[in-house]
Design a protein around this motif. Structure first.
Motif, PDB file in Angstrom:
ATOM      1  N   ASP A  38       2.436  50.163 -13.489  1.00  0.00           N
ATOM      2  CA  ASP A  38       1.762  48.858 -13.529  1.00  0.00           C
ATOM      3  C   ASP A  38       2.581  47.820 -12.776  1.00  0.00           C
ATOM      4  O   ASP A  38       2.044  47.048 -11.988  1.00  0.00           O
ATOM      5  CB  ASP A  38       1.546  48.434 -14.984  1.00  0.00           C
ATOM      6  N   GLY A  41       2.321  48.661  -8.976  1.00  0.00           N
ATOM      7  CA  GLY A  41       0.983  48.820  -8.412  1.00  0.00           C
ATOM      8  C   GLY A  41       0.633  50.232  -7.999  1.00  0.00           C
ATOM      9  O   GLY A  41      -0.094  50.430  -7.031  1.00  0.00           O
ATOM     10  N   GLU A  43      -1.535  52.818  -8.758  1.00  0.00           N
ATOM     11  CA  GLU A  43      -2.766  53.049  -9.515  1.00  0.00           C
ATOM     12  C   GLU A  43      -2.963  54.512  -9.886  1.00  0.00           C
ATOM     13  O   GLU A  43      -3.392  54.825 -10.994  1.00  0.00           O
ATOM     14  CB  GLU A  43      -3.981  52.533  -8.738  1.00  0.00           C
ATOM     15  N   ARG A  44      -2.667  55.418  -8.972  1.00  0.00           N
ATOM     16  CA  ARG A  44      -2.845  56.846  -9.270  1.00  0.00           C
ATOM     17  C   ARG A  44      -1.918  57.279 -10.405  1.00  0.00           C
ATOM     18  O   ARG A  44      -2.319  58.011 -11.306  1.00  0.00           O
ATOM     19  CB  ARG A  44      -2.592  57.681  -8.016  1.00  0.00           C
ATOM     20  N   LYS A  46      -0.771  55.346 -12.737  1.00  0.00           N
ATOM     21  CA  LYS A  46      -1.307  54.747 -13.967  1.00  0.00           C
ATOM     22  C   LYS A  46      -2.404  55.617 -14.564  1.00  0.00           C
ATOM     23  O   LYS A  46      -2.416  55.868 -15.775  1.00  0.00           O
ATOM     24  CB  LYS A  46      -1.858  53.342 -13.683  1.00  0.00           C
ATOM     25  N   LEU A  47      -3.294  56.102 -13.724  1.00  0.00           N
ATOM     26  CA  LEU A  47      -4.371  56.972 -14.213  1.00  0.00           C
ATOM     27  C   LEU A  47      -3.815  58.273 -14.793  1.00  0.00           C
ATOM     28  O   LEU A  47      -4.294  58.757 -15.824  1.00  0.00           O
ATOM     29  CB  LEU A  47      -5.364  57.270 -13.089  1.00  0.00           C
ATOM     30  N   SER A  73      -1.539  45.532 -17.317  1.00  0.00           N
ATOM     31  CA  SER A  73      -2.838  45.179 -16.752  1.00  0.00           C
ATOM     32  C   SER A  73      -3.789  46.367 -16.803  1.00  0.00           C
ATOM     33  O   SER A  73      -4.726  46.436 -16.023  1.00  0.00           O
ATOM     34  CB  SER A  73      -2.676  44.682 -15.316  1.00  0.00           C
ATOM     35  N   VAL A  74      -3.547  47.306 -17.699  1.00  0.00           N
ATOM     36  CA  VAL A  74      -4.423  48.456 -17.871  1.00  0.00           C
ATOM     37  C   VAL A  74      -5.744  47.932 -18.426  1.00  0.00           C
ATOM     38  O   VAL A  74      -5.757  47.127 -19.348  1.00  0.00           O
ATOM     39  CB  VAL A  74      -3.800  49.477 -18.854  1.00  0.00           C
TER      40      VAL A  74
END
Length: 76
Positions: A38, A41, A43-44, A46-47, A73-74
């Motif tokens: 997070d 940045g 994103e992958r 985070k997923l 920021s999830v």
């Protein structure tokens, strides 16, 4: 950030794969990596962390995961 988390973050950045983590350490590592992903940045990542954490939800982890969701920021 702990050295172990930073090392796992670097593994992901350079290989685009989930770092090898001991099975019993995976929930904690997923939480720490989610915060780092997070922050930077990724994103992958985070997923991937969210997917790992979903499989470890139980009555003992709910409070921690809710707190984690509020501080990042999830999407909630």
């Amino acid at each position: 950030m702990e050295a172990q988390v930073f090392q796992a973050l670097l593994v992901f950045v350079y290989t685009d794969t989930w770092p090898e983590v001991e099975q019993e350490d995976e929930p904690a590592m997923s939480q720490h990596l989610l915060v780092a992903a997070d922050r930077y940045g990724l994103e992958r990542l985070k997923l991937m962390c969210e997917d790992k954490l979903i499989s470890h939800i139980d009555s003992n982890s709910v409070a921690t995961l809710v707190s984690l969701a509020h501080t990042s920021s999830v999407p909630k």
